[in-house]
Scaffold this motif. Structure first.
Motif, PDB file in Angstrom:
ATOM      1  N   ASP A 128      -1.872   2.538   3.838  1.00 25.90           N
ATOM      2  CA  ASP A 128      -3.127   2.019   4.395  1.00 25.90           C
ATOM      3  C   ASP A 128      -3.299   2.810   5.651  1.00 25.90           C
ATOM      4  OD1 ASP A 128      -3.659   0.336   2.785  1.00 25.90           O
ATOM      5  OD2 ASP A 128      -2.274  -1.180   3.214  1.00 25.90           O
ATOM      6  N   ILE A 173      -4.965   5.931   5.018  1.00 24.33           N
ATOM      7  CA  ILE A 173      -6.545   5.591   4.798  1.00 24.33           C
ATOM      8  C   ILE A 173      -7.437   5.238   5.938  1.00 24.33           C
ATOM      9  CG2 ILE A 173      -8.013   3.971   3.463  1.00 24.33           C
ATOM     10  CD1 ILE A 173      -5.545   3.919   1.360  1.00 24.33           C
ATOM     11  N   ASP A 174      -6.855   4.324   6.952  1.00 22.38           N
ATOM     12  CA  ASP A 174      -7.541   3.819   8.111  1.00 22.38           C
ATOM     13  C   ASP A 174      -7.979   5.307   8.898  1.00 22.38           C
ATOM     14  OD1 ASP A 174      -7.395   1.466   7.252  1.00 22.38           O
ATOM     15  OD2 ASP A 174      -5.706   1.063   8.598  1.00 22.38           O
ATOM     16  N   ILE A 224     -10.404   8.018   6.415  1.00 20.74           N
ATOM     17  CA  ILE A 224     -11.594   7.649   5.878  1.00 20.74           C
ATOM     18  C   ILE A 224     -12.432   6.745   6.902  1.00 20.74           C
ATOM     19  CG2 ILE A 224     -12.718   6.259   3.809  1.00 20.74           C
ATOM     20  CD1 ILE A 224     -11.015   8.681   3.111  1.00 20.74           C
ATOM     21  N   TYR A 283     -15.540  -1.766   2.121  1.00 20.37           N
ATOM     22  CA  TYR A 283     -14.345  -1.186   2.586  1.00 20.37           C
ATOM     23  C   TYR A 283     -13.085  -1.889   1.694  1.00 20.37           C
ATOM     24  CZ  TYR A 283     -16.988   0.273   6.719  1.00 20.37           C
ATOM     25  OH  TYR A 283     -17.823   1.105   7.368  1.00 20.37           O
ATOM     26  N   TYR A 284     -13.378  -3.211   1.768  1.00 25.47           N
ATOM     27  CA  TYR A 284     -12.402  -3.798   0.890  1.00 25.47           C
ATOM     28  C   TYR A 284     -11.869  -3.286  -0.358  1.00 25.47           C
ATOM     29  CZ  TYR A 284      -9.851  -7.903  -0.815  1.00 25.47           C
ATOM     30  OH  TYR A 284      -8.899  -8.716  -1.634  1.00 25.47           O
ATOM     31  N   ARG A 285     -13.061  -3.061  -1.157  1.00 24.53           N
ATOM     32  CA  ARG A 285     -12.810  -2.486  -2.533  1.00 24.53           C
ATOM     33  C   ARG A 285     -12.574  -1.230  -2.351  1.00 24.53           C
ATOM     34  NH1 ARG A 285     -16.562  -5.558  -6.985  1.00 24.53           N
ATOM     35  NH2 ARG A 285     -15.966  -7.793  -5.975  1.00 24.53           N
ATOM     36  N   MET A 286     -12.852  -0.391  -1.462  1.00 24.33           N
ATOM     37  CA  MET A 286     -12.745   0.929  -1.505  1.00 24.33           C
ATOM     38  C   MET A 286     -11.203   1.269  -0.931  1.00 24.33           C
ATOM     39  SD  MET A 286     -15.390   2.879   0.973  1.00 24.33           S
ATOM     40  CE  MET A 286     -17.194   2.535   0.909  1.00 24.33           C
ATOM     41  N   ARG A 287     -10.391   0.554  -0.427  1.00 18.69           N
ATOM     42  CA  ARG A 287      -9.122   0.670  -0.130  1.00 18.69           C
ATOM     43  C   ARG A 287      -8.353   0.388  -1.539  1.00 18.69           C
ATOM     44  NH1 ARG A 287      -6.204   0.525   4.318  1.00 18.69           N
ATOM     45  NH2 ARG A 287      -7.857  -0.496   5.600  1.00 18.69           N
ATOM     46  N   ILE A 301      -9.049   3.426  -3.461  1.00 19.38           N
ATOM     47  CA  ILE A 301      -8.237   4.668  -3.153  1.00 19.38           C
ATOM     48  C   ILE A 301      -6.810   4.685  -3.544  1.00 19.38           C
ATOM     49  CG2 ILE A 301      -7.658   6.360  -1.188  1.00 19.38           C
ATOM     50  CD1 ILE A 301     -10.159   4.876   0.333  1.00 19.38           C
TER      51      ILE A 301
END
Lengths: 204, 722, 157
Positions: free
Chosen positions: C122, C125-126, C129, C138-142, C145
């Motif tokens: 995570d 990613i933070d 991205i 963003y919620y679904r993107m995480r 990913i």
């Protein structure tokens, strides 16, 4: 020997300073920085001060942060979007300095660029230090990447990334980015002279 | 609904048209869906219950459906798709009532010349709800029409025919819809058939994947800025950076000599540069010096002086019981503010326009094809029919594109060079010439009774324009009501059992344009009201959930609000005491008749507020697509966090600033909660608004959590600890 | 000046007056690949993200002259509906896009991340991205990913 030379140098500096000032018709981007005090202290100090005026300017200090976060702008605000040093001073694994910064400035985007665009290594944290502390750090092989004076002088006067400071391009809004407070040629000769004079850091 | 009423809403036989079209076999065009006094009804409902209405105009040949040779249906949607997922919901409705598979349906935005365009707009979270009844009725009617013709062609009685996946079967024979429609020019139109019961729907109520998913994942050219016309030139425009500045003069000599520049156009309040490429237009734009007449440079202080409770146009929008007496020592009062907000949608505005001897074609991302058509027709003094607005997919709407009058500039540029021109806003132009979310100022007042529950609650609030002066609002409405209906959103007291409650609006038109921003007044109004209610609960030493429930009727329509509050608290396991450095915040709102309640879990990290988890309970009536309603909730919550925790435009020396992402601080990946749980309650038997209501409680919920964690009550948006 | 490069596997030569023209506009308006988006033109939003030699680059701030001899990948070259890239596959599974405008940039940034970090945490990613999505997907993107990493790693093993 040192003391004797001061006598001759002071008048010359003063005269060239006046000449330079009178030649400039438009308001200059450079802020005159030579203080009377520095002049009195002598040529070495004068050179030292010129050099340090540049090194503490945002164009230099923004990439020598004390917290691994590059700084931006003349106010030295933290780089937007949480960019940080990463493992090798080049940003994160995929999103790096070079995701946005190329080897030249980009006038369309206002993103600055130069060869080897990166943060100075963590040992070279200057942000928040006094001028004396920065100079000491710079001369300390433990912290300066093992550079001797010759190599330091090269970095300070020939490294393209450092010289970028005098061609910093435009900001995102298209206006010119602020230059360091000393013209490039004056800065280079001051740095060289200061090293030739033994790189003496004056007491504060 | 009586039979007579039903008929009046059915399909008008006279207006039914059949047209031939390029690449289509039979083009079915079904006439308008008739409402009586749609404007009046819609306005009243918008102000009161927010029941979704659809206001298609019936003056044009109205193309709704095309049936292609491949046996596919193209639906020309009167609403545009800006991410809210309504195209997918439309496909679900069509598929269920017309007996098709989802992949047999294509949905495109209707162009003003050929299709039915909603006279109002795409906005207000009204798309799915608004078309719920008419679209299903139309689809069912189409199915029956096809069956009638099939019966003739097959020589079988219509009653023995069945339909499935675009095929009509009966008596051992089958025909596709396309085969049936072939050669048919005259259609019999039956009375509107009975709709299927909910339980028989195969697609409605299911998490059908977005029909635009592939286009959006593989980078198809579907957006306004992707549009092109043959021989097209590109253009950039210079607009003033200072609010209210007027064009004086411009030196364009350097720009005219720049590579690729075709023409520099000087107009009353803007300068346009037309070039062969956009980069060339931009490069030339920076070579133009414009002199602007600047009468005043407004500052943030000016703004706050203008915008205050007690200043501007007062209207009491709600009144029950008596007003609080400010000399009463038991009255508790608090002030709240919210800043100017930018839309910051990622696709900049722009338009591809062609002016051809008074025939005007414009392709663009817009929420208001109809209003844009009228504005352009007026500006160039041509009949409305001469202007064809072709809407594309929108790279974000959020209310920004409820005014796309920049189409006029694009047409002007095209007229100047006799070629199609694509005009694209720069990001700076976007930020400075946005139609901002207005800043607000709120004074909350309240009083507890002897049992520690609310005896009085008052919301006094000042706002800039939202609905007032908006392109799509009839001016008469504002002068009649005297209230800004947009600024009012979320501003009313929803606690009906508080004996004395009122809401008082103070409206001021600011020197720069403010207008619709997703959820309108809701985010700021709910922040003020729900922060204050939470504070009152703390003073009363009561659990804030029980404290709220005690003030809401558990019956009638209020029961829906009551239920979402209960459900959110239960599912989110709301606890009013911090545990292990984390605190929970609670807040609720009722916007557009869709109540929502949030429980958030918050901690403080590096002196910043960190939101870990959001539990949302939401009642939007019938959920047509649970996956996409969830997506709207998630988006509303995080965009609401962005608005409440990060975003802020300021007026500095006359300029609205900042003008770029980054300095305009917004929620990024790292700020998004790692857990968002959404729970639905169906408290109504129609689909109600979805795209905005779940944004309401988020600012207050986060602030209430911070209060419980730190003891500090934050009263200004964006929420900052120091 | 003439600039030759490979884009999505095909060789291209463009003849352009100003070598400083952002690659974005060459991709969009000369090569007619519209999946790479213009969002801010200031390398701030990430909608124009592409890959140059496998490295993540924001094309609005990348002069076309730097593309000489390079291998460029845009969203159109990442995958097809028939043969989607793991990132696109994950994006479809999680139904990430709303308005969709910023999504190609996010998917390109994610594809670049997975090349460097096959199993991003995570935090990875933070940090990496950092594009802007106004619909706030963003919620679904995480989730997508993490899912993309899974798909990619499974297909490699």
């Amino acid at each position: 020997m040192k003391k004797a030379s001061i006598v001759y140098v002071i008048p010359i500096l003063l005269v060239t300073g006046i000449l330079l000032a009178s030649n400039l018709k438009a308001p200059t981007a450079y802020i005159p920085v030579s203080s009377n005090e520095a002049v009195k202290k002598g040529a070495s100090d004068e050179n030292y001060n010129k050099m340090m005026d540049v090194l503490v300017s945002p164009r230099c200090i923004n990439c020598h942060p004390n917290d691994n976060i590059p700084k931006q702008g003349d106010d030295g605000h933290p780089h937007y979007f949480g960019m940080s040093r990463g493992e090798n001073n080049l940003g994160y694994q995929a999103t790096k300095c070079t995701t946005c910064h190329q080897s030249e400035n980009n006038d369309y985007s206002g993103v600055p660029g130069a060869p080897e665009w990166s943060l100075a290594p963590a040992s070279m944290m200057w942000e928040g230090l006094s001028r004396k502390e920065i100079a000491e750090s710079m001369l300390d092989p433990e912290r300066n990447g093992g550079r001797n004076h010759e190599e330091l002088m090269h970095h300070l006067t020939e490294h393209e990334l450092v010289l970028w400071a005098w061609e910093p391009g435009v900001r995102a809004d298209g206006t010119p980015r602020k230059l360091p407070p000393v013209p490039l040629d004056e800065y280079i000769s001051a740095v060289k002279q200061w090293f030739e004079d033994g790189a003496v850091i004056p007491a504060e | 609904m009586s039979n007579k009423e039903k008929k009046s809403k059915g399909i008008s036989r006279r207006k039914f048209l059949v047209r031939g079209g390029l690449g289509t076999l039979g083009v079915l065009a079904v006439g308008t869906y008739v409402f009586r006094n749609p404007l009046r009804r819609s306005m009243l409902e918008m102000a009161e219950t927010m029941a979704p209405t659809y206001m298609g105009s019936g003056t044009e040949p109205n193309l709704w459906f095309e049936l292609t040779k491949e046996n596919k249906v193209i639906f020309h949607s009167p609403k545009v798709e800006m991410g809210q997922g309504s195209f997918t919901s439309f496909a679900q409705m069509i598929a269920d009532e017309m007996d098709l598979n989802i992949d047999q349906i294509t949905v495109i935005g209707a162009a003003t010349k050929t299709g039915v365009v909603d006279a109002m707009s795409t906005g207000g979270s009204l798309s799915v709800g608004g078309l719920w009844q008419p679209l299903r009725e139309l689809s069912a009617t189409m199915r029956e029409m096809l069956k009638i013709e099939a019966a003739k062609k097959l020589g079988i009685d219509v009653s023995s025919l069945s339909t499935k996946e675009g095929i009509i079967s009966g008596g051992g024979k089958t025909m596709t819809y396309a085969e049936v429609a072939n050669d048919i020019t005259e259609w019999d139109i039956p009375d509107t058939p009975e709709l299927k019961p909910m339980k028989d729907y195969k697609f409605i109520g299911k998490p059908v994947k977005r029909i635009d998913l592939n286009a959006k994942v593989f980078g198809d050219p579907i957006f306004g800025l992707d549009a092109e016309m043959p021989d097209m030139l590109l253009a950039a425009i210079i607009r003033p950076s200072v609010v209210g500045a007027k064009f004086k003069s411009a030196d364009t000599t350097k720009a005219e000599k720049m590579p690729g520049v075709v023409k520099v156009v000087l107009m009353d309040d803007w300068v346009g540069v037309i070039a062969k490429s956009y980069a060339q237009a931009l490069a030339a734009k920076y070579k133009i010096n414009v002199d602007w007449t600047i009468e005043k440079r407004y500052t943030e202080e000016d703004l706050r002086n203008m915008l205050q409770v007690g200043k501007g146009n007062q209207s009491i929008t709600q009144k029950a019981g008596t007003a609080l007496n400010s000399n009463d020592n038991d009255v508790i009062s608090m002030e709240f503010t919210s800043p100017i907000g930018a839309h910051a949608q990622i696709e900049p505005n722009g338009a591809v326009a062609d002016y051809n001897n008074g025939d005007i074609t414009i392709i663009l991302s817009t929420q208001v094809p109809g209003a844009t058509q009228k504005v352009v027709a007026e500006a160039f003094d041509v009949d409305t029919e001469k202007v064809n607005i072709i809407p594309t997919y929108l790279g974000g709407g959020f209310g920004r594109r409820l005014n796309t009058n920049h189409a006029v500039q694009a047409v002007q540029l095209s007229k100047e060079v006799g070629k199609p021109v694509k005009y694209i806003f720069t990001r700076k132009e976007e930020f400075q010439h946005d139609l901002f979310r207005p800043p607000t100022h709120h004074i909350m007042k309240g009083k507890l009774n002897n049992d520690g529950y609310l005896e009085a609650l008052e919301h006094h609030y000042a706002s800039g324009d939202v609905a007032v002066n908006a392109l799509i609002m009839p001016r008469i409405l504002t002068s009649v009501l005297g209230t800004d209906l947009g600024a009012m959103r979320g501003g009313q007291i929803m606690y009906d059992k508080v004996p004395n409650h009122r809401a008082v609006q103070w409206h001021t038109t600011l020197p720069f344009a403010t207008s619709w921003w997703r959820s309108l007044g809701l985010l700021a109004n709910t922040f003020a009201i729900e922060s204050f209610v939470d504070e009152m609960a703390i003073r009363a030493e009561k659990n804030p959930v029980d404290f709220r429930l005690a003030s809401i009727s558990n019956e009638g329509n209020k029961k829906r609000l009551y239920d979402v509050i209960k459900l959110a608290a239960e599912k989110g396991k709301y606890n009013d005491k911090p545990v292990n450095g984390r605190a929970m915040g609670f807040a609720a709102s009722t916007d557009a008749n869709s109540p929502a309640a949030h429980v958030v879990e918050v901690s403080i990290e590096d002196n910043s507020i960190k939101v870990h988890k959001v539990t949302c309970a939401f009642d939007c009536g019938v959920v047509v697509n649970p996956d996409q309603v969830k997506a709207q909730c998630e988006g509303s919550i995080i965009m609401g966090m962005s608005g409440a925790m990060f975003e802020k435009m300021t007026l500095e020396d006359g300029e609205l600033t900042p003008t770029i992402y980054g300095p305009y601080d917004m929620a990024l990946m790292k700020h998004a909660p790692k857990q968002i749980d959404i729970h639905f309650i169906q408290g109504a038997d129609i689909p109600l608004p979805v795209g905005e209501p779940p944004m309401g409680p988020i600012g207050a919920a986060v602030s209430n959590a911070v209060r419980r964690l730190t003891g500090k009550r934050l009263t200004d948006l964006p929420l900052k600890l120091s | 000046m003439k600039i030759a490069f490979t884009i999505n596997g095909s060789s291209q030569t463009v003849d352009i007056e100003d070598g400083n023209t952002p690659l974005l506009w060459v991709i969009r308006d000369i090569l007619d690949l519209k999946g790479t988006k213009f969002g801010c033109g200031k390398a701030a939003c990430g909608a124009c993200t592409i890959m140059v030699e496998g490295e993540e680059v924001r094309s609005c701030s990348y002069a076309v002259k730097f593309a000489e001899g390079k291998k460029i990948t845009t969203i159109e070259g990442l995958g097809t509906p028939e043969n989607p890239h793991p990132v696109q596959q994950a994006w479809i599974e999680e139904v990430v896009p709303q308005c969709g405008y910023c999504q190609p940039g996010f998917m390109m940034a994610t594809a670049a991340l997975l090349e460097k970090v096959p199993n991003p945490t995570d935090d990875d990613i933070d940090q990496n991205i950092i594009n802007v999505c106004r619909c706030a997907t963003y919620y679904r993107m995480r989730k997508a990913i993490h899912r993309a990493a899974e798909i990619k790693n499974n297909s490699n093993s």
